[in-house]
Design a protein around this motif. Sequence first.
Motif, short mmCIF file in Angstrom:
data_model
loop_
_atom_site.label_atom_id
_atom_site.label_comp_id
_atom_site.label_asym_id
_atom_site.label_seq_id
_atom_site.Cartn_x
_atom_site.Cartn_y
_atom_site.Cartn_z
N PRO A 265 1.37 -4.02 -0.99
CA PRO A 265 1.04 -4.18 -2.41
C PRO A 265 1.89 -5.26 -3.07
O PRO A 265 3.09 -5.35 -2.82
N ARG A 266 1.24 -6.04 -3.90
CA ARG A 266 1.94 -7.05 -4.68
C ARG A 266 2.33 -6.47 -6.04
O ARG A 266 2.22 -5.28 -6.27
N HIS A 267 2.78 -7.34 -6.94
CA HIS A 267 3.19 -6.90 -8.27
C HIS A 267 2.03 -6.17 -8.95
O HIS A 267 0.91 -6.67 -9.00
N GLY A 268 2.32 -4.96 -9.46
CA GLY A 268 1.31 -4.20 -10.18
C GLY A 268 0.30 -3.50 -9.29
O GLY A 268 -0.72 -3.01 -9.80
N GLU A 269 0.57 -3.41 -8.00
CA GLU A 269 -0.37 -2.79 -7.07
C GLU A 269 0.28 -1.63 -6.32
O GLU A 269 1.51 -1.50 -6.28
N ILE A 270 -0.57 -0.80 -5.72
CA ILE A 270 -0.11 0.25 -4.82
C ILE A 270 -0.95 0.20 -3.55
O ILE A 270 -2.03 -0.40 -3.53
N ARG A 271 -0.43 0.81 -2.49
CA ARG A 271 -1.25 1.05 -1.30
C ARG A 271 -1.54 2.53 -1.22
O ARG A 271 -0.64 3.36 -1.32
N LEU A 272 -2.81 2.83 -1.08
CA LEU A 272 -3.28 4.21 -1.10
C LEU A 272 -3.78 4.61 0.27
O LEU A 272 -4.60 3.92 0.88
N ARG A 273 -3.27 5.74 0.78
CA ARG A 273 -3.77 6.34 2.02
C ARG A 273 -4.83 7.35 1.60
O ARG A 273 -4.53 8.36 0.99
N GLN A 274 -6.09 7.06 1.90
CA GLN A 274 -7.19 7.81 1.33
C GLN A 274 -7.53 9.08 2.13
O GLN A 274 -7.32 9.15 3.33
N THR A 275 -8.06 10.07 1.40
CA THR A 275 -8.54 11.30 2.03
C THR A 275 -10.07 11.40 1.97
O THR A 275 -10.70 11.90 2.89
N VAL B 5 -10.05 8.98 -3.38
CA VAL B 5 -8.85 9.78 -3.66
C VAL B 5 -7.91 9.64 -2.47
O VAL B 5 -8.35 9.48 -1.33
N GLY B 6 -6.64 9.68 -2.75
CA GLY B 6 -5.67 9.62 -1.67
C GLY B 6 -4.26 9.82 -2.18
O GLY B 6 -4.04 10.28 -3.31
N VAL B 7 -3.31 9.45 -1.33
CA VAL B 7 -1.89 9.61 -1.63
C VAL B 7 -1.23 8.24 -1.65
O VAL B 7 -1.45 7.43 -0.74
N VAL B 8 -0.42 7.98 -2.65
CA VAL B 8 0.29 6.72 -2.75
C VAL B 8 1.31 6.64 -1.62
O VAL B 8 2.15 7.53 -1.47
N GLU B 9 1.23 5.55 -0.82
CA GLU B 9 2.20 5.42 0.28
C GLU B 9 3.10 4.20 0.14
O GLU B 9 4.09 4.09 0.86
N GLU B 10 2.80 3.30 -0.78
CA GLU B 10 3.66 2.14 -1.01
C GLU B 10 3.42 1.64 -2.43
O GLU B 10 2.28 1.67 -2.92
N ILE B 11 4.48 1.19 -3.08
CA ILE B 11 4.38 0.73 -4.47
C ILE B 11 4.92 -0.68 -4.58
O ILE B 11 5.99 -1.00 -4.04
N GLY B 12 4.17 -1.53 -5.28
CA GLY B 12 4.62 -2.88 -5.52
C GLY B 12 5.55 -2.98 -6.72
O GLY B 12 5.77 -2.00 -7.45
N ASP B 13 6.10 -4.17 -6.95
CA ASP B 13 6.98 -4.39 -8.09
C ASP B 13 6.23 -4.15 -9.40
O ASP B 13 5.03 -4.38 -9.50
N VAL C 216 5.61 -1.39 -10.98
CA VAL C 216 4.88 -0.12 -11.12
C VAL C 216 5.90 0.99 -11.36
O VAL C 216 6.69 1.32 -10.47
N SER C 217 5.86 1.59 -12.54
CA SER C 217 6.86 2.60 -12.89
C SER C 217 6.26 3.98 -13.14
O SER C 217 6.99 4.96 -13.20
N HIS C 218 4.94 4.06 -13.30
CA HIS C 218 4.32 5.34 -13.66
C HIS C 218 3.85 6.13 -12.45
O HIS C 218 3.32 7.23 -12.60
N LEU C 219 4.05 5.57 -11.26
CA LEU C 219 3.63 6.25 -10.03
C LEU C 219 4.79 6.30 -9.05
O LEU C 219 5.72 5.50 -9.11
N ALA C 220 4.71 7.27 -8.13
CA ALA C 220 5.73 7.41 -7.09
C ALA C 220 5.04 7.62 -5.76
O ALA C 220 3.91 8.11 -5.69
N VAL C 221 5.72 7.25 -4.69
CA VAL C 221 5.21 7.52 -3.35
C VAL C 221 4.98 9.03 -3.21
O VAL C 221 5.83 9.84 -3.59
N GLY C 222 3.82 9.40 -2.71
CA GLY C 222 3.47 10.80 -2.56
C GLY C 222 2.56 11.33 -3.66
O GLY C 222 2.02 12.44 -3.53
N LEU D 163 -4.70 -1.16 -4.27
CA LEU D 163 -5.35 -0.78 -5.51
C LEU D 163 -4.49 -1.23 -6.69
O LEU D 163 -3.27 -1.06 -6.66
N PRO D 164 -5.11 -1.84 -7.73
CA PRO D 164 -4.34 -2.08 -8.95
C PRO D 164 -3.77 -0.78 -9.48
O PRO D 164 -4.50 0.22 -9.60
#
Length: 322
Positions: free
Chosen positions: A26-36, A65-73, A75-81, A99-100
């Motif tokens: 993930p780049r700035h403002g992005e996350i990587r989502l492991r989907q279910t 839907v999924g679980v956040v597994e990586e966070i880019g620079d 991003v403060s409102h989300l956490a891994v997991g 994902l943005p």
Amino acid sequence: MNKVIELSGPGAVKNLSLVVRDPGMPRHGEIRLRQTFAGVNFIDIYQRKGIYPLPMPAILGVEGVGVVEEIGDGVSHLAVGDRVGYAGVVGGYAEARILPAWRAIKLPADISDSHAAGSLLRAFTAHMLLFRVHAVSLGTKILIHAGAGGLASIVVPWAKLLGARVIATASSDEKAQIAFGYGADTVIIGRDADIAKAVLDWTDGEGVDFTIDGIGEPTFRASLEATKKFGTFASIGQAGGALTSLTATDLSPLRSLAFHAPSVMAYLSDPVRYNAVTPVMIHALKASTEIPREILYPLSDAGAAQTALENGRTTGIPLLVI
């Protein structure tokens, strides 16, 4: 490995292939989502056919839907997991995706992964229809086609909470019972039914205030006749065929109606609107008492899921299990 369903070019489901693609970091403002789960919608079919063009090759799917597994620079409102859902951005037919971060919706514990994955886009669409396209209120009369479908499962009970009266269409007695379960006041049954006459009889010859038509050409004429003067006609899809007969005469002052072809993708492209609508949409999902049956397909069977939806063989919500 990260498996995805890749579309090589516009056309048939044979152009969908299970391949391995690195989602990247993930780049700035992005996350990587492991989907279910990922939802399967008519938008995916329109994109696959090239009706809504995408750059190729493409990964379809606009909700999941999924679980956040990586966070880019940044991003403060989300956490891994964190368990999150999203809607309105392509790339969902994948084990993992970028994902943005502003698209990620934290899900309450009482909404399951599968329910969210099959309902977020439809709930946003319902909000667009009931609050933006036509302001539904006490006494509004609504005609909605495909009354047993996934969109109707959210539109109908939400409209009823707003005080509307709803007449739906269904192709069979079985589907009619589903539409009644969603809260429809009456249901027009059968593919050959005289829809316009039934609606006019139900409204004492006046017509409905608001028509929601996702079928297209097969129901277009009847929908026009069923909509009252100064009513609203929303063409939200073409499951049965494009509106090839639509002309300027159809929308002449003699009809005096508002014709809309609203795009939920456009509706959700504004981050401010997306985040403002989200709490209302989540509340509506939690208030739904009738949850449609979930039809589960493995990721590798995305083509089969699309085919079943396209051919009207689904009585429920098709989902990809990832």
